[in-house]
Structure formats: C-alpha cells, structure tokens
Design an enzyme around this catalytic site. Structure first.
Site: not given
Length: 490
Positions: A255-256, A259
């Site tokens: 998930h990170e 980003h």
C-alpha cells in the site's frame, strides 16, 4: 527576471523547506527518541511559521497579479501557487504554528494512550486538536461549510455532499455482498505462526521491489501506523510487523509502495515545484489501493508471494497457493481498518467520514466520541469494540489533525476500480507478469497514465484522461462482486 521566474524561484525554496518539515515528521514517527517530543514540537512550529510567511508573502500576490503563463505547465504551476497563497492568507500565522506544535505533541500522547487502551487519557489533547482545526476551518470557510474547507486540503474541488451521494450508492451493494459472504458455507483458511519479524521485513522489501519501489531514492522502516513521507528524490515508506500475522506487514508495505512510487515517478521536470507531487489524496489512494488490492491481492501475485512465504515460514498451516490466496482475501468484520478486507474496508471509512463531519461541525464532542464510535461500529459490523486500540484510538489521523482525509480512501478505491478496468483492457500481459513477481507492465501503465503528471491536472481530470470514461462506482463494485463470488462460491 520576469514575474513567473521570480514566482517559481520563491516557490522552489518554499517547497524545499516543506520537504525538510516532512523529514522532521518522518524522524518523529520512526527513530526520534521519546524524550525529544517537546523540543520537536517547537521545531515544527517554528518551521511552520517560516513556511506560512513565505506562502503569504505580499510579493507572491504581486507576482501572481503580473504573471502571464506561456503554456499549460506554467498555467498549472500558477494555479497551484495561487491556490496555496489564497488558502494560507486566510489562516493566521500563529494559528498555523500552533496547529503544528500541538499535533506534534499529540502524536506521542496518542501512541501512549493507544498502547494503554486509554481514550480518556488522550481525550483532552484530541479536544485541543479539534478546537484548533475548527478555528482553521472557520478561517478557510469564511461562512461556508467548515468540513468542506478542510476536505479541500486533501481533495481539491470535492464536497461532503458529493461524496455522501457517491458513498450512498456504494453502501447497498457492499452490504448485500457482505451478507452473502458471511452467510456462505465457504470459510477462508487461517494462517498459523509465529512469524519471524525480521523475515517479514525481508519479504516486505522483496514486495516493494516487485512493485518498482526504488530504494536508491527511498527506504523502508517500521512505524506504529504505516505512512509515506517525502517526494521526488527522497520518498520514504514505513510498515509494521506482528509475530502472529504477516499479511498486515506485506500489504501495508505494498500500500505504501503505491504512495511512494507515485511520488518517485512524477516527472523530474516538476521537482521541487507545486506540480512535483500527487495531485490529491484521492488520486494518491487510487495508486496505493490498486497496488495493494487489485494487483497485490490478486491470484497471480499471491501465487508468487506464497512461494516466498513458504520458504521463509514453512506451510503456514495452508495447503497451497489457492489456500494462500483465500487466506489473503479472507472476509471478516475485524476491528482494524488497515487490516480490513476489501468488502469491509469502505464501511470503516464511512464510519469515520460521518463521525469527523459531526466533530468538525460541532454536532459531536470529544467526550462523546468513543461511545458514538462503538455504537456505530456495532451497528455496521455486528461486533462490539473490545478495547480502544481496536476502536477510536486505532488511527493516527485525528490525533495529528487530518480531519477531511478519511473519505479520500474510499474515493481512491472508486478511482482504483476505474483504473483497473482500463488497465486490464490496455495491458493484456499484466497478470502473467505478476505471477512471476513482476508488476512492471501494470505499474508502467499507471506511471504513464497517472504518476508522471504529478499535479498537472485536476484530480478527476487525470482519472478520466487515464480511463477515457466518467468516474463511476460500478467498476469497483463489479470487481468486488466477481472476485468474492468466486472465492466464496456465491
């Protein structure tokens, strides 16, 4: 120098200082000694004052009045600078600095209260944060809606009314799918540990590399609440580990990485300018959510990850790749948002969205928040909250003042659904490559369609340019219904 060159020179220095402030926040959440918290709060407040002064400098207004953009890039730069200047000039400098100081202190107080499951110990601090953010909202709104004024920080151009309509269209199909799954005779297998935490971190790094995260311009560390910090040539990610369950580590990391890759892949032309970052948190979340879910939790990538986990941890109590895939995608009404399955995730967001609107608008006070949270969670999930760290204290967002952020997670899911539908049509080899642990066909498409543009386009515009279609909740809901109908034999 003409007005545009002067404006950009001033802004580059401001953006560079903003990155320094971000690095201080990263340090606070990862390696800063606990005793440094009071001093760090003063440092952040001082730097925020400097940034506020630069953003509100009267010369910026003069340059903006004189400037005549020569092309689309210059026009977008000026738009972003003007927007920042107008918002900053509405907020008093002392208030801006106080928000930075108090939210810095609040983070450590929250972490300690969370560890002790003691909301009452944190409530006075949260009340102080909320009061400051209400003041900021009043300054920004100037008589208009408080919550929309804060939402605009994270998703420019959006409104609570529009998002409420979008989420209302999602809820019936999500609830219906959830009820079918929970009523199914098919149950997902569970993993059996313990799982060595250093090995989890090694596999987390392997996942990050598989999705294209460049460690020459970033790093992976541990934090209480996973987050991403920085942009351009220094974009850092964090994750967390648990000896009982490794998927939280792997999928928080992926998930990170979504980003982090967005920030790493913005065109180098925009470095240290207003265009050199993701255009909104909704678009940012579209990247993190599609990396984590449609790609990372798909059958192809879980097959690759299963092999690595088997080498590290043994059979984990599972009998093969299909069992591993089912375990990764198990549906249950758990407490923790960051560990929620794709079916329940948006219900977590809708709870927070409604509660934070009530807090900002004055319809709910901090003294009543824990009871309101617990009642809403029981109504939505059918489970009573057992402790504060599984309830109102689980997220860092409100402690650090990020009111208006939460709905961008669900908006990002909607955007991700639209993008995934287009990606599958444009990149037929995406799944075959993922099965080898190579996400590049999919991530290269996302880089070209979304990430390289930074903040050049408006949020909805960049998604619609990428997909060639209007934004709709249908692609996301259809994807969820097809995936989980297959998993649970519905």
């Amino acid at each position: 120098m003409n007005a545009y060159k002067k404006l950009m020179s001033h802004t580059r220095e401001t953006v560079a200082l903003k990155q320094v402030l971000g690095r201080l926040n990263w340090d606070q959440e990862t390696v800063m000694p606990r005793g440094a918290a009071p001093q760090r709060a003063e440092e952040l407040a001082a730097l925020e004052k400097v940034l506020h002064a630069r953003r509100t400098d009267p010369q910026v207004a003069e340059w903006l009045a004189e400037v005549t953009p020569k092309d689309a890039v210059a026009d977008a730069q000026v738009y972003q600078i003007r927007r920042s200047h107008e918002r900053a000039t509405k907020v008093p400098a002392d208030l801006s600095a106080e928000i930075a100081r108090v939210t810095s202190l609040s983070q450590g107080i929250w972490a300690e209260a969370r560890a002790r499951d003691d909301f009452a110990a944190f409530a006075p601090t949260l009340g102080e944060v909320l009061n400051l953010r209400r003041q900021e909202a009043d300054a920004l709104a100037q008589g208009d809606d408080r919550y929309d004024a804060l939402l605009d920080d994270y998703e420019p151009g959006e409104s609570a009314a529009n998002l409420t309509g979008m989420f209302a269209a999602m809820r019936p199909r999500l609830v219906a799918l959830r009820e079918k799954i929970l009523g199914s005779e098919t149950t997902a297998p569970a993993v059996h540990g313990p799982f060595n935490e250093p090995l989890q971190m090694e596999l987390a790094e392997a996942c990050a590399r598989a999705f294209g995260y460049d460690f020459d311009f970033g790093r992976l560390d541990k934090a209480v609440h996973p987050f991403t910090s920085g942009q351009g040539q220094d974009s850092r990610i964090t994750t967390r580990t648990s000896p009982d369950e490794p998927f939280g580590c792997f999928y928080s990391t992926i998930h990170e990485v979504g980003h982090g890759c967005y920030e790493q892949n913005v065109s180098a032309e925009y470095l240290l300018t207003p265009l050199g970052e993701g255009v909104s948190m909704g678009v940012h979340e579209s990247q993190s959510r599609i990396y984590e879910n449609q790609l990372g939790r798909g059958r192809a990538f879980t097959g690759w990850l299963h092999g690595r986990c088997q080498s590290a941890f043994g059979d984990m109590g599972l009998d093969g790749p299909d069992s591993f895939y089912a375990a990764v995608n198990a549906v249950n009404p758990g407490y923790i948002r960051t560990e929620a399955d794709e079916v329940h995730y948006n219900l977590h967001i809708l709870l927070r969205f409604d509660l934070e609107q009530a807090l900002i608008r004055g319809d709910l006070e901090v003294a009543d928040l824990e009871d309101a949270w617990n009642a809403r969670f029981k109504a939505d999930f059918g489970v009573a909250v057992d402790k504060a760290s599984n309830g109102v204290l689980q997220d860092v967002h409100w402690p650090v003042g990020l009111f208006g952020y939460f709905p961008t997670y669900s908006l990002g899911n909607v955007y991700a659904g639209c993008l995934f539908e287009a990606l599958k049509a444009d990149v037929p080899e995406w799944e075959t490559a993922l099965a080898r642990g190579d996400a590049s066909p999919a991530t290269d498409w996302l880089r070209a369609k979304i990430q390289t543009h930074g903040a050049l386009y408006r949020p909805r515009e960049v998604i619609e340019k990428a997909t060639g279609k209007p934004i709709s909740v249908d692609p996301l809901l259809t994807y969820l219904e097809e995936k989980f109908s297959d998993l649970y034999n519905l």
